[in-house]
Motif scaffolding. Structure first.
Motif, PDB file in Angstrom:
ATOM      1  N   PRO A  14      39.011  92.298  39.876  1.00 27.51           N
ATOM      2  CA  PRO A  14      37.530  91.765  40.667  1.00 27.51           C
ATOM      3  C   PRO A  14      37.067  91.442  38.934  1.00 27.51           C
ATOM      4  CG  PRO A  14      38.412  93.687  40.694  1.00 27.51           C
ATOM      5  CD  PRO A  14      39.881  93.155  39.892  1.00 27.51           C
ATOM      6  N   THR A  18      34.932  87.877  39.791  1.00 31.73           N
ATOM      7  CA  THR A  18      33.276  88.384  39.697  1.00 31.73           C
ATOM      8  C   THR A  18      32.794  87.272  38.565  1.00 31.73           C
ATOM      9  OG1 THR A  18      32.795  90.584  40.018  1.00 31.73           O
ATOM     10  CG2 THR A  18      31.202  89.223  38.867  1.00 31.73           C
ATOM     11  N   GLN A 218      25.226 103.033  34.199  1.00 31.41           N
ATOM     12  CA  GLN A 218      25.945 102.266  35.667  1.00 31.41           C
ATOM     13  C   GLN A 218      25.762 103.791  36.523  1.00 31.41           C
ATOM     14  OE1 GLN A 218      29.806 102.443  35.667  1.00 31.41           O
ATOM     15  NE2 GLN A 218      30.727 102.010  33.800  1.00 31.41           N
ATOM     16  N   PHE A 220      23.950 105.255  39.358  1.00 31.84           N
ATOM     17  CA  PHE A 220      23.001 104.349  41.038  1.00 31.84           C
ATOM     18  C   PHE A 220      22.241 105.549  42.036  1.00 31.84           C
ATOM     19  CE2 PHE A 220      24.025 103.305  45.097  1.00 31.84           C
ATOM     20  CZ  PHE A 220      23.433 102.513  45.444  1.00 31.84           C
ATOM     21  N   TYR A 245      24.297  92.650  48.241  1.00 31.38           N
ATOM     22  CA  TYR A 245      25.016  93.836  49.846  1.00 31.38           C
ATOM     23  C   TYR A 245      23.217  94.232  51.082  1.00 31.38           C
ATOM     24  CZ  TYR A 245      27.037  97.433  52.530  1.00 31.38           C
ATOM     25  OH  TYR A 245      27.289  98.161  53.141  1.00 31.38           O
TER      26      TYR A 245
ATOM     27  N   PRO B 139      31.259  97.889  33.437  1.00 27.80           N
ATOM     28  CA  PRO B 139      30.280  98.861  34.661  1.00 27.80           C
ATOM     29  C   PRO B 139      30.720  98.644  36.286  1.00 27.80           C
ATOM     30  CG  PRO B 139      29.154  97.530  32.978  1.00 27.80           C
ATOM     31  CD  PRO B 139      30.252  96.965  32.878  1.00 27.80           C
ATOM     32  N   LEU B 140      31.181  99.470  36.969  1.00 26.23           N
ATOM     33  CA  LEU B 140      31.832  99.662  38.228  1.00 26.23           C
ATOM     34  C   LEU B 140      31.096  97.962  38.843  1.00 26.23           C
ATOM     35  CD1 LEU B 140      33.126 103.285  39.025  1.00 26.23           C
ATOM     36  CD2 LEU B 140      34.123 101.509  38.551  1.00 26.23           C
ATOM     37  N   VAL B 141      30.326  98.359  39.270  1.00 24.62           N
ATOM     38  CA  VAL B 141      29.146  97.994  39.595  1.00 24.62           C
ATOM     39  C   VAL B 141      29.724  96.016  39.997  1.00 24.62           C
ATOM     40  CG1 VAL B 141      27.001  97.187  38.009  1.00 24.62           C
ATOM     41  CG2 VAL B 141      27.159  97.387  40.654  1.00 24.62           C
ATOM     42  N   ALA B 142      29.653  95.960  38.165  1.00 25.56           N
ATOM     43  CA  ALA B 142      30.199  93.715  38.814  1.00 25.56           C
ATOM     44  C   ALA B 142      31.362  93.821  39.316  1.00 25.56           C
ATOM     45  CB  ALA B 142      30.816  93.984  37.013  1.00 25.56           C
ATOM     46  N   GLY B 143      32.672  95.079  39.246  1.00 24.25           N
ATOM     47  CA  GLY B 143      33.566  94.396  39.645  1.00 24.25           C
ATOM     48  C   GLY B 143      33.386  94.759  41.785  1.00 24.25           C
ATOM     49  N   LEU B 144      32.059  95.133  42.278  1.00 25.97           N
ATOM     50  CA  LEU B 144      32.286  95.899  43.285  1.00 25.97           C
ATOM     51  C   LEU B 144      32.350  94.845  44.607  1.00 25.97           C
ATOM     52  CD1 LEU B 144      31.112  97.925  45.351  1.00 25.97           C
ATOM     53  CD2 LEU B 144      29.145  97.324  44.729  1.00 25.97           C
ATOM     54  N   LEU B 145      31.670  93.341  44.652  1.00 28.68           N
ATOM     55  CA  LEU B 145      31.749  91.976  45.815  1.00 28.68           C
ATOM     56  C   LEU B 145      33.035  91.887  45.619  1.00 28.68           C
ATOM     57  CD1 LEU B 145      29.876  90.000  46.654  1.00 28.68           C
ATOM     58  CD2 LEU B 145      29.613  88.866  44.240  1.00 28.68           C
ATOM     59  N   TYR B 148      34.547  94.404  47.179  1.00 33.82           N
ATOM     60  CA  TYR B 148      34.166  93.991  49.356  1.00 33.82           C
ATOM     61  C   TYR B 148      35.002  92.816  49.157  1.00 33.82           C
ATOM     62  CZ  TYR B 148      30.501  93.565  52.596  1.00 33.82           C
ATOM     63  OH  TYR B 148      29.917  93.755  53.802  1.00 33.82           O
ATOM     64  N   ASN B 230      32.351 112.841  43.662  1.00 29.89           N
ATOM     65  CA  ASN B 230      31.144 112.640  43.615  1.00 29.89           C
ATOM     66  C   ASN B 230      30.658 110.508  43.931  1.00 29.89           C
ATOM     67  OD1 ASN B 230      30.727 115.348  42.580  1.00 29.89           O
ATOM     68  ND2 ASN B 230      30.261 115.063  40.606  1.00 29.89           N
ATOM     69  N   LEU B 232      29.922 107.355  44.991  1.00 27.30           N
ATOM     70  CA  LEU B 232      28.770 107.107  45.771  1.00 27.30           C
ATOM     71  C   LEU B 232      28.595 105.304  45.904  1.00 27.30           C
ATOM     72  CD1 LEU B 232      26.236 107.860  47.600  1.00 27.30           C
ATOM     73  CD2 LEU B 232      24.654 107.411  45.976  1.00 27.30           C
ATOM     74  N   LEU B 233      28.426 104.866  44.721  1.00 26.18           N
ATOM     75  CA  LEU B 233      28.428 103.621  44.736  1.00 26.18           C
ATOM     76  C   LEU B 233      29.557 102.381  45.950  1.00 26.18           C
ATOM     77  CD1 LEU B 233      26.729 101.409  44.472  1.00 26.18           C
ATOM     78  CD2 LEU B 233      28.169 101.098  42.558  1.00 26.18           C
ATOM     79  N   LEU B 236      29.169 103.562  49.458  1.00 22.04           N
ATOM     80  CA  LEU B 236      27.854 103.386  50.075  1.00 22.04           C
ATOM     81  C   LEU B 236      28.522 102.142  50.718  1.00 22.04           C
ATOM     82  CD1 LEU B 236      25.728 104.901  50.887  1.00 22.04           C
ATOM     83  CD2 LEU B 236      24.399 103.484  48.809  1.00 22.04           C
ATOM     84  N   VAL B 237      28.915 101.684  50.046  1.00 23.47           N
ATOM     85  CA  VAL B 237      29.184 100.005  49.986  1.00 23.47           C
ATOM     86  C   VAL B 237      30.573  99.557  51.079  1.00 23.47           C
ATOM     87  CG1 VAL B 237      29.914  97.392  49.926  1.00 23.47           C
ATOM     88  CG2 VAL B 237      27.996  99.224  48.452  1.00 23.47           C
ATOM     89  N   PRO B 247      28.975 112.443  49.724  1.00 19.28           N
ATOM     90  CA  PRO B 247      27.837 112.074  48.839  1.00 19.28           C
ATOM     91  C   PRO B 247      27.099 111.117  49.945  1.00 19.28           C
ATOM     92  CG  PRO B 247      29.259 111.995  47.705  1.00 19.28           C
ATOM     93  CD  PRO B 247      30.389 112.133  48.629  1.00 19.28           C
ATOM     94  N   THR B 251      22.726 111.388  51.902  1.00 21.27           N
ATOM     95  CA  THR B 251      21.873 110.718  51.441  1.00 21.27           C
ATOM     96  C   THR B 251      20.903 109.996  52.481  1.00 21.27           C
ATOM     97  OG1 THR B 251      23.796 108.152  52.291  1.00 21.27           O
ATOM     98  CG2 THR B 251      23.363 108.818  49.928  1.00 21.27           C
TER      99      THR B 251
END
Lengths: 286, 296
Positions: A14, A18, A218, A220, A245, B139-145, B148, B230, B232-233, B236-237, B247, B251
């Motif tokens: 991933p 990215t 991190q 969120f 998103y 960071p996890l968020v960098a691999g999110l896209l 997805y 726990n 969430l990110l 959620l997506v 979780p 929300t």
């Protein structure tokens, strides 16, 4: 090494993807317009006020939460290091905030504590004012008047117990004979703390700061729940979430993600040095 | 306590307490009091949440706050009896599935890796360990896209098993580190002695390694469970209606206004309960685990 292979596939691919996406101008609402854009996304990220602010917010949020909870954690750990009646119970009460599901903790702060009309904080202000005969006490709307501080307060409440636990473990591994010797030589409490306890705790303080930073950079949940990133509290994870998103700006979001990764690598390089010093005295069998 | 009662039992004549000791004792009890006050201050918000969850909605929303309002189970009854899309059971079951399955998978994958890294000398094992840890710092968020996009193209969106795989990856590095540090505590000589006595690998694993590393494995499992529960990110997506986790369900209360305070409290507490119970039960293990075994 199945674990290694699995980890590479699920985490490294991933990130590679990215990196590639970050080079494209790609909005999923206009899929036909996808084209190679080189590094222009990075330029856009740096010049977009929202994303630039998010970088700053992340830094401020992380630094504030880590430093304050580390300081508070140290104070509480020192208090708990002495034996007194009910110590185990006090410790159990102290770690409770850390064990609450993060979303639940954020909801607690948003609705039950900081709500201007029926939250506990303003309720207590009201009750106290009543005791002193003040009729019209100030009832601040915490989350909209000081949003970043509200997020920080909630996070500090959750992370102080974590720091406390690590530092307490550090305190209890102090060599007692050295302290005894120093006391016999006439050293006062402050001198013992300054010259023996603090140097011994250094590695534990570093470990707490490091793990805390990794988790709070991190973060969120708290931002999303308390303010939904409004009022200048959007940190990078939230900003990226929103860019991809809600606005479907895939290229832009990826570029921001790459920047986060670069920042993290800088942090991690420093961190790994700390960690390797932490583990250097472990028996090496290799 | 024992120092106070000991002189009485031996019936030694009471000696006058020298002033410095008396001063130290007074300072000691003042510090104990301060510790108690801090503990209560930190616990207060949670206690308030518990109290609110047992109030009726109008009583929960008073200002100044009411401590004496009658207690009721209404909030929990509304929370657990809600059916259909508002019901708490599907998200709770989803969370349980994701957390338990990913924890099992993590242990399954991490054990051989940690075993190899700690008991069998692998060349450059330290580098491998640091590679494992470094994946945790990204960071996890960098691999999110990409995740997805992959999920939406392969129809895995809103599928709880996708979360199981992701949570496994998320927790694997921590688990390898923790297990490695626990397994490294087993003296090699014990294992060699067992092998000389003719024990084969399965026997060594069961009779020698499992008893020593068992508590460490339990701690590892606990922490993986908590992190998955726990998260969430990603949830959620990547989830929607069918695979919604607890979780994400919570929300739904973010914007709730006015008269739902007791219900928010009840829901938050009910969903936090597994983690609270597990965490209180294993306080010491939790530190050791979260600090990746560096703090013993």
């Amino acid at each position: 090494m199945p674990a290694l292979v699995f980890l590479i596939v699920v985490t490294q691919l991933p990130f590679a993807a990215t990196l590639v996406i970050s080079l494209f101008d790609w909005n999923s609402l206009y899929p036909e317009d996808r084209e190679f854009a080189g590094l222009s996304n990075f330029g856009t990220v740096v010049s977009t006020p929202e994303l630039r602010d998010a970088v700053l917010t992340t830094a401020v949020l992380t630094a504030a939460v880590v430093l304050v909870s580390l300081g508070l954690g140290l104070a509480v750990a020192l208090l708990l290091d002495r034996s007194f009646r009910g110590r185990a119970l006090v410790r159990t009460m102290l770690i409770a905030p850390f064990l609450l599901v993060p979303v639940a903790a954020a909801l607690l702060w948003k609705h039950m504590l900081l709500n201007p009309e029926y939250g506990l904080v303003n309720g207590v202000i009201n009750a106290l004012a009543g005791l002193f005969g003040v009729d019209d006490p100030p009832q601040p709307v915490w989350i909209s008047e000081m949003p970043l501080i509200a997020v920080e307060a909630a996070l500090i409440w959750q992370w102080t117990p974590f720091m406390m636990l690590i530092l307490l473990a550090g305190l209890q591994s102090r060599p007692l004979d050295v302290i005894e010797a120093a006391r016999i030589d006439g050293a006062g409490s402050w001198q013992i703390f300054r010259h023996i306890t603090l140097p011994h705790l250094r590695r534990y303080l570093e470990l707490g700061a490091l793990l805390g930073s990794i988790f709070i950079v991190q973060n969120f949940d708290a931002v999303y729940t308390l303010t939904s990133g409004g009022l200048g509290t959007a940190n990078l994870p939230y900003a990226i979430y929103q860019t991809f998103y809600k606005s479907h700006e895939y290229g832009l979001a990826s570029a921001a993600g790459v920047l986060v990764v670069i920042g993290s690598i800088a942090l991690a390089t420093f961190a790994l040095r700390v960690v390797s010093s932490l583990f250097s005295e472990e028996v090496s069998r290799g | 306590m024992s120092t106070l009662t000991a002189p009485a039992r031996t019936r030694r004549p009471r000696t006058p307490v020298p002033p410095p000791v008396r001063r130290a004792r007074r300072r000691g009890s003042a510090l104990a009091l301060l510790a108690w006050a801090t503990g209560i201050l930190f616990f207060l918000p949670l206690a308030w949440m518990v109290l609110t969850s047992f109030h009726s909605e109008p009583a929960a929303a008073t200002n100044p706050p009411s401590l004496v309002a009658p207690l009721t189970l209404d909030a929990y009854r509304t929370f657990f009896s809600a059916g259909g899309a508002d019901g708490p059971w599907p998200p709770l079951i989803n969370s349980m599935t994701a957390a338990l399955c990913s924890t099992l998978l993590v242990l399954l994958l991490a054990l051989p890796a940690a075993y190899a890294l700690s008991l069998r000398p692998v060349r450059k094992w330290r580098d491998v360990m640091f590679f494992f840890l470094s994946t945790k710092m990204l960071p996890l968020v960098a691999g999110l896209l990409p995740v997805y996009l992959f999920a939406s193209n392969s129809g895995l969106l809103d599928n709880i098993w996708l979360l199981v795989v992701l949570y496994t990856a998320m927790n694997l590095p921590i688990a390898v580190w923790m297990l490695q540090s626990f397994l490294a505590e087993i003296p090699v000589s014990v294992i060699e002695a067992a092998q000389i006595d003719g024990a084969r690998l399965p026997t060594v694993l069961r009779r020698v390694i499992a008893p020593i590393a068992g508590p460490g494995m339990a701690a590892t499992a606990l922490i993986c469970f908590i992190f998955s529960w726990n998260e969430l990110l990603f949830a959620l997506v990547l989830t929607g209606v069918r695979a919604e986790t607890a979780p994400v369900f919570l929300t739904g209360f973010i914007t709730s206004q006015g008269l739902f305070l007791a219900k928010v409290s009840a829901a938050s507490l009910a969903i936090s309960l597994p983690v609270l119970v597990a965490g209180f039960a294993a306080q010491d293990k939790l530190v050791q685990g979260l600090s990746l075994g560096a703090v013993k």
